[in-house]
Design a protein around this motif. Structure first.
Motif, PDB file in Angstrom:
ATOM      1  N   THR A 164     -55.350 -16.715 -15.090  1.00  0.00           N
ATOM      2  CA  THR A 164     -54.684 -18.022 -14.958  1.00  0.00           C
ATOM      3  C   THR A 164     -55.634 -18.931 -14.192  1.00  0.00           C
ATOM      4  OG1 THR A 164     -52.475 -17.076 -14.962  1.00  0.00           O
ATOM      5  CG2 THR A 164     -52.698 -19.254 -13.984  1.00  0.00           C
ATOM      6  N   TYR A 165     -55.696 -20.149 -14.676  1.00  0.00           N
ATOM      7  CA  TYR A 165     -56.612 -21.115 -14.065  1.00  0.00           C
ATOM      8  C   TYR A 165     -55.793 -22.286 -13.519  1.00  0.00           C
ATOM      9  CZ  TYR A 165     -59.859 -25.107 -14.256  1.00  0.00           C
ATOM     10  OH  TYR A 165     -60.590 -26.225 -13.981  1.00  0.00           O
ATOM     11  N   ILE A 166     -56.049 -22.611 -12.264  1.00  0.00           N
ATOM     12  CA  ILE A 166     -55.383 -23.783 -11.683  1.00  0.00           C
ATOM     13  C   ILE A 166     -56.470 -24.722 -11.160  1.00  0.00           C
ATOM     14  CG2 ILE A 166     -53.766 -24.632  -9.936  1.00  0.00           C
ATOM     15  CD1 ILE A 166     -52.326 -21.962 -10.100  1.00  0.00           C
ATOM     16  N   PRO A 167     -56.651 -25.850 -11.844  1.00  0.00           N
ATOM     17  CA  PRO A 167     -57.683 -26.790 -11.400  1.00  0.00           C
ATOM     18  C   PRO A 167     -57.211 -27.606 -10.197  1.00  0.00           C
ATOM     19  CG  PRO A 167     -56.626 -27.615 -13.371  1.00  0.00           C
ATOM     20  CD  PRO A 167     -55.987 -26.297 -13.059  1.00  0.00           C
ATOM     21  N   GLU A 168     -58.121 -28.421  -9.697  1.00  0.00           N
ATOM     22  CA  GLU A 168     -57.813 -29.247  -8.523  1.00  0.00           C
ATOM     23  C   GLU A 168     -56.566 -30.091  -8.773  1.00  0.00           C
ATOM     24  OE1 GLU A 168     -60.998 -31.845  -7.485  1.00  0.00           O
ATOM     25  OE2 GLU A 168     -59.826 -32.884  -5.955  1.00  0.00           O
TER      26      GLU A 168
ATOM     27  N   THR B 251     -56.068 -26.781  -3.049  1.00  0.00           N
ATOM     28  CA  THR B 251     -55.328 -27.379  -1.931  1.00  0.00           C
ATOM     29  C   THR B 251     -55.834 -28.773  -1.582  1.00  0.00           C
ATOM     30  OG1 THR B 251     -56.811 -26.255  -0.414  1.00  0.00           O
ATOM     31  CG2 THR B 251     -54.714 -25.164  -0.877  1.00  0.00           C
ATOM     32  N   SER B 252     -56.854 -29.217  -2.306  1.00  0.00           N
ATOM     33  CA  SER B 252     -57.383 -30.554  -1.992  1.00  0.00           C
ATOM     34  C   SER B 252     -56.313 -31.595  -2.300  1.00  0.00           C
ATOM     35  CB  SER B 252     -58.674 -30.791  -2.762  1.00  0.00           C
ATOM     36  OG  SER B 252     -58.566 -31.855  -3.605  1.00  0.00           O
TER      37      SER B 252
ATOM     38  N   THR C 128     -63.345 -23.893  -2.811  1.00  0.00           N
ATOM     39  CA  THR C 128     -62.684 -24.832  -1.891  1.00  0.00           C
ATOM     40  C   THR C 128     -63.657 -25.436  -0.886  1.00  0.00           C
ATOM     41  OG1 THR C 128     -60.829 -25.049  -0.343  1.00  0.00           O
ATOM     42  CG2 THR C 128     -62.002 -22.969  -0.296  1.00  0.00           C
ATOM     43  N   HIS C 129     -63.236 -26.572  -0.330  1.00  0.00           N
ATOM     44  CA  HIS C 129     -63.958 -27.176   0.803  1.00  0.00           C
ATOM     45  C   HIS C 129     -63.222 -26.862   2.112  1.00  0.00           C
ATOM     46  CE1 HIS C 129     -66.503 -29.599  -1.762  1.00  0.00           C
ATOM     47  NE2 HIS C 129     -65.460 -30.063  -2.418  1.00  0.00           N
ATOM     48  N   ASP C 130     -62.036 -26.288   1.946  1.00  0.00           N
ATOM     49  CA  ASP C 130     -61.116 -26.140   3.070  1.00  0.00           C
ATOM     50  C   ASP C 130     -61.396 -24.833   3.823  1.00  0.00           C
ATOM     51  OD1 ASP C 130     -58.962 -25.938   4.767  1.00  0.00           O
ATOM     52  OD2 ASP C 130     -57.452 -26.450   3.252  1.00  0.00           O
ATOM     53  N   LEU C 131     -62.215 -24.939   4.877  1.00  0.00           N
ATOM     54  CA  LEU C 131     -62.611 -23.752   5.641  1.00  0.00           C
ATOM     55  C   LEU C 131     -61.406 -23.062   6.268  1.00  0.00           C
ATOM     56  CD1 LEU C 131     -65.428 -25.126   5.351  1.00  0.00           C
ATOM     57  CD2 LEU C 131     -65.932 -24.285   7.630  1.00  0.00           C
TER      58      LEU C 131
END
Lengths: 238, 476
Positions: A77-81, A159-160, A188-191
């Motif tokens: 399953t793919y969930i894009p931004e 999560t962006s 992700t960018h979310d550390l």
């Protein structure tokens, strides 16, 4: 299970991904960190067979994604931004359609059960997606993963743009899927979120996987420091 | 996948109000065009009926006159118009040679706007100059007014384009394509199913709308069941061609704007350009001799012939000794000379007329051979044939009228040259015109259109499999 072996993608002289080798086992959540253009999305696009690799291989549950593009997609399953669904269909209808074309024939009650499990409010089940927030759409995406009985989850900055509550809820859903044995790759960018949900964390730069950590072995501040060092950023002193 | 596409495609089309809008547009277009077509047919029928009425009235007068004359009564009419004179009957009491509209004539005006539907050939009429209006540009004349054929050939493809140009690109632009492409499905098959379903629903709407309109307009589709089914089959074949084009464009072009431009470009090519180019090609390869020159030649020949009518009459009687032998009075009037000269004029003019006709036939043969390049042209021609308004229908009518004119003229020759009077007993023997309709093959457009469509579809599927298309998913 997700496996890549020396996966490389070049656009002319530009190397988008360079000898990327990785294995994500069942129940593992691997977070790929990196700046824009580091090669995170390219990796996901290659695993989805949206683009063809220049060299190397990628496989899902032991099947090569290039040789078996349709079979491998049955597992994932793919969930894009920004997950886009059919805005004029309701949440139940969207779930029915996407799980249906993936070969899962489900009753309305089981569809609603998956939506509930994904954390969507009951009163939103029969509402058209057009009025949904991004967080609600992501929950429908997770419901698709649940309905498909997915083995592999590919998340591209999911999560962006989510508020902290929605982001936290999303993290909890990933934990649920982890317990079901789903192998997850999340760019992700979310550390903070990466540290919260991941079992493993990798840092990419210029198409290369520079560092890898077991999430439990590294603190958030250490992770941030390593990330900035890898990116050649200097800490801002006020 | 199919059952889910089937279930949700209709839902999506309903919720986006496409079905409702399309139904309304189709009802309006079919309604207006069928009304127009029917009006024209009614007008044509009434004009022919008037011509028949006029003949009946004239005949009644003629029979009254003949009766009076046979009783030895005096009548108030010019001597040269008296029906006892065979040439007066031949010239003043002609029959109607009519081309009655066929049951499906309302479908296509075709050539009906350009040609007369009835002629009254007189004994002295010139076969070549009868009032038929010239046929010089078969393709240009092929397209007519706002009738059902115009809606089907020109407007239906535009509706199909609007309905199908962005099946894939809209998914890409709204962002759902990435999610779809991440499912275990083949995108070309998915596009094919979506377009197949749209074709299905549009076909249902077209059939329902057309049936409703025809019933409202009082057209008995049950009586013309076979022809109605042929019409539907042709329309579906033509629609299929445009949907297949939409499938190819959806797979290979890209954004919605580019798809729309590409589809409209194909519409211009197949509906406007190819017919126009074929017309020009016909004119260039087989240029028509001037009709004005032909008529001038006719006039010159007539003038020459008039000067030596006595000599011509002698020759004619030498060729027809039966008239010379039976004629005891040897009384020769203007008509004897005139009719003899007409035979000569016809013989002399034959090469000139044949050149003109042959060139026209060559043009039409060329267009006939190349018409398959444009399904629009094929469709228009087939609808004209179904309606009985095609070029060949009018050519057949003209040929039959010319033959009838010859029969009519020849009917009076024994009366004329034997100096025999026409009587009321001879009335029932007057030749009558009976049109033989051309046979129409229902397969004329449907099978070729189906074959072209399936050929293109197979090619598209083959290339899409070999091409390993990624549909540019990463840019969205």
């Amino acid at each position: 299970m997700i496996t890549t072996n020396n996966l490389t993608k070049m656009y002319g002289d530009f190397t988008a991904l360079n000898n990327f080798t990785l294995t994500i086992g069942q129940g593992a959540i691997y977070c790929l960190l990196g700046a824009n253009g580091a090669g995170k999305t390219t990796t996901i696009n290659l695993l989805l067979n949206f683009i063809s690799p220049t060299s190397g291989t990628a496989s899902i549950n032991g099947l090569d994604v290039v040789k078996n593009p349709i079979k491998t997609k049955a597992f994932l399953t793919y969930i894009p931004e920004n997950l886009m669904l059919y805005s004029s269909l309701t949440a139940v209808e969207n779930l029915d359609y996407f799980s249906g074309i993936a070969g899962k024939k489900l009753t309305v009650s089981s569809l609603k059960g998956f939506l509930e499990e994904a954390g969507l409010q009951t009163d939103a089940f029969d509402k058209r997606i057009g009025a949904f927030s991004k967080g609600m759409r992501q929950k429908v995406g997770i419901a698709i993963a649940l309905a498909k009985d997915t083995k592999v989850l590919l998340l591209d900055e999911p999560t962006s743009g989510l508020d902290p509550k929605a982001s936290n809820e999303f993290g909890l859903l990933l934990q649920k899927l982890k317990e079901k044995g789903v192998a997850t790759l999340m760019a992700t960018h979310d550390l903070f979120r990466a540290k919260e949900v991941a079992t493993h964390i990798g840092i990419m730069k210029d198409g290369t996987l520079r560092q890898q950590f077991v999430a439990n072995d590294i603190s958030l501040s250490k992770l941030e420091k390593e990330y900035l060092n890898t990116m050649d950023y200097k800490e801002l002193v006020l | 996948m199919f059952s889910y596409n089937f279930k949700y495609e209709l839902k999506l089309l309903f919720r986006s109000r496409w079905i409702q809008l399309l139904s309304l547009i189709l009802l309006l277009l079919f309604g207006f065009s069928t009304f127009n077509g029917k009006q024209k047919v009614e007008k044509r029928k009434s004009v022919i009926a008037m011509a028949h009425d006029e003949v009946r009235e004239n005949d009644t007068k003629m029979l009254k006159l003949l009766d009076s004359l046979q009783r030895g009564m005096e009548v108030s009419a010019s001597p040269w118009t008296l029906p006892t004179r065979p040439m007066a009957v031949g010239n003043y009491y002609p029959r109607v040679a009519a081309m009655e509209p066929q049951p499906m004539a309302f479908v296509s005006t075709g050539q009906a706007d350009l040609f007369t539907h009835f002629v009254k050939p007189t004994a002295t009429a010139n076969d070549f100059a009868m009032n038929f209006t010239e046929m010089t540009s078969p393709v240009q004349l092929l397209f007519g007014s706002f009738d059902l054929a115009f809606v089907i050939v020109y407007l239906l493809p535009l509706l199909i384009i609007a309905f199908s140009y962005n099946v894939l690109s809209a998914e890409k632009e709204s962002g759902t394509l990435r999610l779809l492409a991440a499912q275990p499905i083949s995108i070309p098959n998915w596009v094919l199913q979506k377009l197949g379903l749209r074709f299905f629903w549009m076909a249902v709407l077209v059939i329902v709308a057309l049936t409703i309109v025809l019933l409202i307009m009082g057209i008995d589709i049950l009586a013309e069941g076979k022809l109605y089914l042929v019409l539907l089959a042709m329309v579906l074949g033509y629609m299929l061609f445009w949907f297949v084009l939409a499938f190819l464009v959806n797979l290979w072009i890209g954004s919605s704007a580019k798809n729309a431009v590409a589809m409209l470009g194909l519409w211009v090519l197949f509906v406007l350009m190819v017919p126009s180019v074929l017309n020009q090609l016909g004119n260039t390869i087989y240029p028509m001799p001037s009709r004005t020159l032909m008529i001038n030649e006719m006039r010159e020949l007539k003038a020459e012939v008039t000067k030596k009518q006595d000599e011509i009459l002698d020759n004619y009687l030498r060729d027809h000794p039966e008239y010379a032998i039976n004629d005891t009075t040897q009384k020769r009037s203007f008509w004897h000379r005139y009719m003899a000269s007409q035979h000569l004029i016809k013989r002399e003019l034959e090469p000139v007329v044949n050149t003109y006709e042959e060139q026209l036939k060559k043009q039409q043969r060329l267009v006939g051979r190349l018409k398959w390049v444009s399904p629009a042209l094929t469709m228009q021609e087939s609808l004209n044939k179904l309606a009985g308004t095609s070029t060949s229908d009018y050519e057949s009518f003209r040929a039959q009228v010319v033959t009838f004119a010859e029969t009519w003229r020849e009917h009076f020759m024994p009366f004329l040259y034997n100096n025999q009077e026409f009587s009321s007993q001879d009335y029932s023997n007057l030749p009558k015109f009976q049109l033989t309709q051309q046979s129409f093959s229902p397969a004329v457009a449907f099978w070729p259109l189906l074959l072209i469509s399936l050929g293109l579809l197979s090619l598209g599927l083959l290339l899409s499999k070999k091409g390993h298309q990624k549909f540019n998913l990463i840019s969205s």
